[in-house]
Design an enzyme around this catalytic site. Structure first.
Site, PDB file in Angstrom:
ATOM      1  N   ARG A 184      -2.215  10.033 -11.968  1.00  0.00           N
ATOM      2  CA  ARG A 184      -3.302  10.279 -11.007  1.00  0.00           C
ATOM      3  C   ARG A 184      -2.711  10.576  -9.631  1.00  0.00           C
ATOM      4  NH1 ARG A 184      -4.939   7.838  -5.883  1.00  0.00           N
ATOM      5  NH2 ARG A 184      -7.177   8.102  -5.660  1.00  0.00           N
TER       6      ARG A 184
ATOM      7  N   SER B 211       0.805  -1.224   0.000  1.00  0.00           N
ATOM      8  CA  SER B 211       0.000   0.000   0.000  1.00  0.00           C
ATOM      9  C   SER B 211       0.836   1.270   0.000  1.00  0.00           C
ATOM     10  CB  SER B 211      -0.926   0.005   1.211  1.00  0.00           C
ATOM     11  OG  SER B 211      -0.182   0.115   2.409  1.00  0.00           O
TER      12      SER B 211
ATOM     13  N   GLY C 105      -9.364   8.680  -2.306  1.00  0.00           N
ATOM     14  CA  GLY C 105      -8.766  10.010  -2.305  1.00  0.00           C
ATOM     15  C   GLY C 105      -9.621  11.058  -2.979  1.00  0.00           C
TER      16      GLY C 105
ATOM     17  N   GLY D 152      -3.784  11.255  -5.625  1.00  0.00           N
ATOM     18  CA  GLY D 152      -4.888  11.146  -4.669  1.00  0.00           C
ATOM     19  C   GLY D 152      -4.838  12.272  -3.652  1.00  0.00           C
ATOM     20  N   ASP D 153      -5.464  12.036  -2.525  1.00  0.00           N
ATOM     21  CA  ASP D 153      -5.514  13.049  -1.457  1.00  0.00           C
ATOM     22  C   ASP D 153      -4.232  13.088  -0.630  1.00  0.00           C
ATOM     23  OD1 ASP D 153      -6.226  10.400  -0.604  1.00  0.00           O
ATOM     24  OD2 ASP D 153      -6.818  11.241   1.326  1.00  0.00           O
TER      25      ASP D 153
ATOM     26  N   THR E 248      -7.452   8.179   4.973  1.00  0.00           N
ATOM     27  CA  THR E 248      -7.172   7.051   4.080  1.00  0.00           C
ATOM     28  C   THR E 248      -8.473   6.722   3.349  1.00  0.00           C
ATOM     29  OG1 THR E 248      -7.697   5.380   5.756  1.00  0.00           O
ATOM     30  CG2 THR E 248      -5.414   6.106   5.649  1.00  0.00           C
ATOM     31  N   GLY E 249      -8.359   5.898   2.321  1.00  0.00           N
ATOM     32  CA  GLY E 249      -9.550   5.537   1.558  1.00  0.00           C
ATOM     33  C   GLY E 249      -9.609   6.286   0.242  1.00  0.00           C
TER      34      GLY E 249
ATOM     35  N   THR F 220      -3.227   3.185   2.348  1.00  0.00           N
ATOM     36  CA  THR F 220      -2.544   4.429   2.722  1.00  0.00           C
ATOM     37  C   THR F 220      -2.230   4.335   4.205  1.00  0.00           C
ATOM     38  OG1 THR F 220      -3.900   5.657   1.146  1.00  0.00           O
ATOM     39  CG2 THR F 220      -2.792   6.968   2.818  1.00  0.00           C
TER      40      THR F 220
ATOM     41  N   THR G 130       1.411   6.893   0.507  1.00  0.00           N
ATOM     42  CA  THR G 130       0.628   5.882  -0.205  1.00  0.00           C
ATOM     43  C   THR G 130       1.222   5.584  -1.569  1.00  0.00           C
ATOM     44  OG1 THR G 130      -1.622   5.308  -0.910  1.00  0.00           O
ATOM     45  CG2 THR G 130      -0.905   7.525  -1.380  1.00  0.00           C
TER      46      THR G 130
HETATM   47  N1  GLY Z   1      -6.121   7.809  -0.131  1.00  0.00           N
HETATM   48  C1  GLY Z   1      -5.165   7.386  -1.045  1.00  0.00           C
HETATM   49  C2  GLY Z   1      -5.498   7.610  -2.444  1.00  0.00           C
HETATM   50  O1  GLY Z   1      -6.655   7.711  -2.805  1.00  0.00           O
HETATM   51  O2  GLY Z   1      -4.585   7.699  -3.247  1.00  0.00           O
END
Ligand code: GLY
Length: 273
Positions: A153, A12, A179, A155-156, A176-177, A125, A143
């Site tokens: 791409r 991860s 993004g 993420g958050d 986490t989760g 993450t 992550t």
């Molecule tokens: N929370 C990690 C992602 O969406 O990349």
């Protein structure tokens, strides 16, 4: 954080993380230091095992907050980090299985479904928040992002205010989760603002999770009951030491160390599966 990033068995984050759709590992990370209100971040960085360490170097050794892609990689090399292939054989095999099963209209042929079984598309993450005895807060998130994502791409996790936010006068939050949902809700920043306005960590994370559920209207993202078909977990640490984590769905836990043994605690949640 670096221990998990360097662990090839953890798929991860960092080395061994699941790659993008081209089979290349791209990592995201950020960190924030409460006392200085400063932050560092790298997004979509390739070939560097410990992205959180690069994020920390961006914080300490540049006048910027965020470096992306090839620029982030070159910055890490300039600081003496080694360029390495981050794709482990186990992650490559998972990616190949995903690619071969993606479509029956392309030239990638998979072994029979019965032999391989269905492969879910994983995410993962880690976010880590700290409060020291002097009352100083810090945080870091790292992550490999959504497995098999479109190259580039982000993420958050590398976005200050989304995957992480720290305010030394109030508290800290990491996420986490999915993004995309955390970016659109400005998740971590809103959790910290909720605590600034007097909410407990538990109420602060639940409020943002409710907003995420409400904002999720695209049928593509909804299950048969009209609820999000994804998970988001928000982790909040108040300056006074109170903490909570919350998930959309029941069943998540988070780890806490308040001196001595670490413990796993249940997240509060909004919905039962
Ligand atoms: N929370 C990690 C992602 O969406 O990349």
């Amino acid at each position: 954080m670096n221990i998990v990033e360097a662990d090839p068995k953890d798929m991860s984050v960092g080395y061994g993380g699941l790659p993008n759709e081209d089979g290349i590992v791209e990592l995201d990370s950020c960190c924030m230091h409460g006392p200085s209100s400063n932050a560092g971040s790298v997004a979509s960085i390739r070939d560097i095992k410990l992205p959180s360490r690069v994020a920390q170097l961006v914080l300490k050794r540049t006048d910027h907050v965020m470096l992306v892609g090839e620029g982030a990689r070159r910055f890490a090399l300039a600081h003496g980090m080694k360029a390495e292939n981050l794709l482990t054989d186990a992650a490559r095999r998972k990616w190949l299985k995903w690619k071969e099963n993606l479509s029956d209209k392309d030239d990638w042929l998979s072994p029979k479904e019965a032999e391989t079984g269905h492969e879910a598309r994983p995410t993962g993450t880690i976010t880590c928040l700290g409060l020291n005895p002097a009352g100083e807060l810090s945080g870091v998130t790292s992550t490999s992002g959504l497995a098999y994502k479109i190259p580039g791409r982000i993420g958050d996790s590398p976005i200050i205010g989304a995957g992480l936010y720290v305010d030394n006068d109030v508290g800290a939050c990491g996420a986490t989760g999915r993004g995309e949902a955390v970016i659109i809700s400005c998740g971590s920043r809103i959790v910290v603002e909720n605590m600034r306005h007097g909410m407990s960590p538990e109420a602060a994370v639940k409020d943002v999770l409710k907003r995420i559920v409400k904002q999720t209207v695209d049928p593509r993202l909804l299950d048969k009951k009209g609820r999000p078909d994804f998970e988001v977990v928000l982790y909040a640490l108040h300056k006074d030491g109170r903490h909570a984590a919350g998930s959309i769905y029941k069943g998540r836990q988070y780890a806490v160390n308040e001196g001595g043994e670490s413990k796993l605690l249940d997240c509060v949640h909004l919905l039962d599966r």
